[in-house]
Design a protein around this motif. Structure first.
Motif, PDB file in Angstrom:
ATOM      1  N   GLU A  51       1.045  -1.177   0.066  1.00 58.08           N
ATOM      2  CA  GLU A  51      -0.097  -0.113  -0.229  1.00 58.08           C
ATOM      3  C   GLU A  51       0.614   1.394   0.156  1.00 58.08           C
ATOM      4  O   GLU A  51       1.792   1.555   0.818  1.00 58.08           O
ATOM      5  N   VAL A  52       0.404   2.227  -0.846  1.00 58.14           N
ATOM      6  CA  VAL A  52       1.189   3.330  -0.878  1.00 58.14           C
ATOM      7  C   VAL A  52       0.639   4.281   0.186  1.00 58.14           C
ATOM      8  O   VAL A  52      -0.461   4.644   0.341  1.00 58.14           O
ATOM      9  N   LEU A  53       1.581   4.720   1.099  1.00 55.30           N
ATOM     10  CA  LEU A  53       1.236   5.766   2.042  1.00 55.30           C
ATOM     11  C   LEU A  53       1.694   7.118   1.602  1.00 55.30           C
ATOM     12  O   LEU A  53       0.818   8.060   2.062  1.00 55.30           O
ATOM     13  N   GLU A  54       2.562   7.391   1.048  1.00 52.56           N
ATOM     14  CA  GLU A  54       3.064   8.699   0.501  1.00 52.56           C
ATOM     15  C   GLU A  54       3.954   8.552  -0.651  1.00 52.56           C
ATOM     16  O   GLU A  54       4.734   7.474  -0.706  1.00 52.56           O
ATOM     17  N   LEU A  55       3.542   9.269  -1.793  1.00 49.06           N
ATOM     18  CA  LEU A  55       4.494   9.214  -2.752  1.00 49.06           C
ATOM     19  C   LEU A  55       4.597  10.482  -3.532  1.00 49.06           C
ATOM     20  O   LEU A  55       3.777  11.327  -3.499  1.00 49.06           O
ATOM     21  N   ASN A  56       5.826  10.955  -3.625  1.00 46.04           N
ATOM     22  CA  ASN A  56       6.308  12.281  -4.203  1.00 46.04           C
ATOM     23  C   ASN A  56       7.365  11.795  -5.413  1.00 46.04           C
ATOM     24  O   ASN A  56       8.656  11.328  -5.161  1.00 46.04           O
ATOM     25  N   HIS A  63      10.342   9.375  -4.122  1.00 47.33           N
ATOM     26  CA  HIS A  63      10.401   9.048  -2.492  1.00 47.33           C
ATOM     27  C   HIS A  63       9.032   8.613  -2.403  1.00 47.33           C
ATOM     28  O   HIS A  63       7.732   8.714  -3.008  1.00 47.33           O
ATOM     29  N   LEU A  64       8.877   7.163  -1.779  1.00 53.58           N
ATOM     30  CA  LEU A  64       7.789   6.423  -1.602  1.00 53.58           C
ATOM     31  C   LEU A  64       7.998   5.803  -0.095  1.00 53.58           C
ATOM     32  O   LEU A  64       9.091   5.536   0.311  1.00 53.58           O
ATOM     33  N   VAL A  65       6.940   6.060   0.587  1.00 54.77           N
ATOM     34  CA  VAL A  65       6.506   5.662   1.860  1.00 54.77           C
ATOM     35  C   VAL A  65       5.276   4.304   1.749  1.00 54.77           C
ATOM     36  O   VAL A  65       4.389   4.786   1.351  1.00 54.77           O
ATOM     37  N   ALA A  66       5.883   3.193   1.927  1.00 54.22           N
ATOM     38  CA  ALA A  66       4.803   2.007   1.454  1.00 54.22           C
ATOM     39  C   ALA A  66       4.837   0.942   2.687  1.00 54.22           C
ATOM     40  O   ALA A  66       5.483   1.039   3.552  1.00 54.22           O
ATOM     41  N   ALA A 120       5.451  10.119  11.071  1.00 51.35           N
ATOM     42  CA  ALA A 120       4.729  11.410  10.718  1.00 51.35           C
ATOM     43  C   ALA A 120       5.884  12.383  10.238  1.00 51.35           C
ATOM     44  O   ALA A 120       5.404  13.119   9.281  1.00 51.35           O
ATOM     45  N   ILE A 121       7.210  12.476  10.541  1.00 55.00           N
ATOM     46  CA  ILE A 121       8.057  13.309  10.029  1.00 55.00           C
ATOM     47  C   ILE A 121       8.324  12.984   8.723  1.00 55.00           C
ATOM     48  O   ILE A 121       8.846  13.675   7.900  1.00 55.00           O
ATOM     49  N   VAL A 126       8.346  13.628   2.624  1.00 54.55           N
ATOM     50  CA  VAL A 126       7.996  13.146   1.588  1.00 54.55           C
ATOM     51  C   VAL A 126       7.049  13.907   0.710  1.00 54.55           C
ATOM     52  O   VAL A 126       6.996  14.415  -0.423  1.00 54.55           O
ATOM     53  N   ARG A 127       5.893  14.225   1.611  1.00 58.67           N
ATOM     54  CA  ARG A 127       4.646  14.878   1.030  1.00 58.67           C
ATOM     55  C   ARG A 127       5.174  16.615   0.638  1.00 58.67           C
ATOM     56  O   ARG A 127       4.690  16.794  -0.434  1.00 58.67           O
TER      57      ARG A 127
END
Length: 145
Positions: A51-56, A63-66, A120-121, A126-127
């Motif tokens: 699941e993608v949590l953040e993508l930039n 940058h990907l947080v998954a 959160a940081i 990334v956002r």
């Protein structure tokens, strides 16, 4: 256990911050190329039950947080992400092949870090990556003048 997921015999919460770049860090991830890559990442992660949590997507890196289940290794996930997205981008935008000779879209390596207490940081970083990059470039321009 609200933040945890479960599979047949495991409760898990495996979140990763991943960064990778195009070959030679060329600034080619713009416009329609970036849109197609964005779409491809979502599709490929979904295929791997991630699941993608953040993508930039920046012009020269991603940058990907998954959220990645423990059954999927990061190295195999990156192999799929980089390999399949490169094929999709080369097929959709043949002009990119001329800029990136050798039929390689992505640089060899990548950065990965597990996301824990600082989630959160990291997600905020990334956002808002594009704003920080723009601010840094503006500072460089001021120094040049």
């Amino acid at each position: 256990m609200g933040d945890y997921r479960s599979s047949s015999h495991v409760y898990w919460r495996c979140k990763y911050h991943i960064v990778w770049t195009p070959k030679y860090r060329f600034k080619i991830l713009k416009g329609n190329v970036a849109k197609e890559l964005y779409r491809s990442i979502y599709i490929l992660l979904n295929m791997k039950d991630c699941e993608v949590l953040e993508l930039n997507i920046q012009p020269d890196h991603v940058h990907l947080v998954a959220l990645v289940p423990p059954k999927v290794s990061i190295s195999s996930l990156m192999g799929v992400l980089k390999g399949r997205s490169a094929i999709r981008l080369f097929n959709k935008f043949p002009h990119i092949r001329k800029k990136l000779w050798g039929n390689h879209f992505w640089a060899k390596g990548y950065f990965v870090d597990s996301v824990g207490v600082n989630e959160a940081i990291i997600r905020r970083y990334v956002r808002h990556q594009d704003k920080e990059e723009l601010e840094y470039e503006n500072q460089l321009e001021l120094l040049k003048n």
